[in-house]
Motif scaffolding. Sequence first.
Motif, PDB file in Angstrom:
ATOM      1  N   SER A  64     -33.362 -29.923  72.844  1.00 47.74           N
ATOM      2  CA  SER A  64     -33.367 -31.392  72.867  1.00 47.74           C
ATOM      3  C   SER A  64     -34.789 -31.927  72.981  1.00 47.74           C
ATOM      4  N   ASP A 194     -28.550 -34.134  67.763  1.00 49.80           N
ATOM      5  CA  ASP A 194     -28.591 -33.286  68.963  1.00 49.80           C
ATOM      6  C   ASP A 194     -27.163 -33.050  69.458  1.00 49.80           C
ATOM      7  N   GLU A 195     -26.630 -31.907  69.143  1.00 50.97           N
ATOM      8  CA  GLU A 195     -25.266 -31.522  69.534  1.00 50.97           C
ATOM      9  C   GLU A 195     -24.279 -32.673  69.310  1.00 50.97           C
TER      10      GLU A 195
HETATM   11 MG   LIG Z   1     -29.963 -30.257  74.785  1.00 47.00          MG
END
Ligand SMILES: [Mg+2]
Length: 289
Positions: A64, A194-195
């Motif tokens: 991240s 991000d995810e």
């Molecule tokens: Mg992360």
Amino acid sequence: MNAIADMPSSASNAAAHAQRGAPLIDVRDLRKRFGEVEVLRGVDLQIARSEVVCIIGPSGSGKSTLLRCLAALETYDQGDVRIEGELLGYSERNGKRVRASQGEINRVRRNVGMVFQQFNLWPHMTALGNVMEALLRVQRLPHAEARRRANEMLETVGLSHKGDAYPAKLSGGQQQRVAIARALAMEPHIMLFDEPTSALDPELVGEVLQVMKQLARDGMTMAVVTHEMGFAAQVADKVMFIDEGRIAVQGKPREVFHDAGQPRLRQFLQNYFDRNAFWARGPDDEAPL
Ligand SMILES: [Mg+2]
Ligand SMILES: Nc1ncnc2c1ncn2[C@@H]1O[C@H](COP(=O)(O)OP(=O)(O)OP(=O)(O)O)[C@@H](O)[C@H]1O
């Protein structure tokens, strides 16, 4: 007439850069520390136009932080982050580096879109209102034009029928698709994810991945932090395994997933397969793993 020479300077930089076929994102020796801890320890990363890069790695490895540095949501301490050839976060004057002004940072990152795990939609605005917001405030489009573009984006993510719905009335998958539409409305050259599916119920993951696959097919440049190995295997041009703040392995999905020689990567993948394995030998086998 030279069309590029006639453009305003920032557009001309980007266009000239595109013509050279240079990477859209070019990261060299990126380092970032939080206090005592060096979280990114010399990351090199290039993403070409229309390339899809999936980033995998253990929790806390810096995934991240890396994406946030690419979107200027985090400052970095050393190294270069270049977006379409332009240095992000710093300006160079007489060979010296100084922190760039917020206006300059915004200009360099204007073509970077980001989608987070938590969708961060405004609860008091409809889906359409959420997508229109930045078009009105940042791009200062006239209302009708913003509305037209927002509707188009909702259609792209399969939600044209939900424009009037408030986030609380949408499923997680639908909310995430609105968040994708919101980012796309700004016409980014690259999308960072991000995810994007890890906060979703398993049944809703597919609809978001479907939208992302379509974006990839349409030629969008993408960097995706994900635990969806199937998605990475199918869609990525390049998979990067990040471990302790460094890119430990990178290659085509087949190389990374099938020929994983690096011990940390093997262990990471083994954990993943163990968690996701359901039956020892097949569905007819009575013994679940
Ligand atoms: Mg992360
Ligand atoms: N704002 C911050 N202040 C201090 N430490 C931070 C901050 N943000 C991240 N860290 C630390 O940096 C390291 C990397 O964090 P990061 O969120 O980038 O990891 P990640 O790979 O995305 O992990 P996950 O898979 O759990 O999302 C972690 O040790 C984390 O605790």
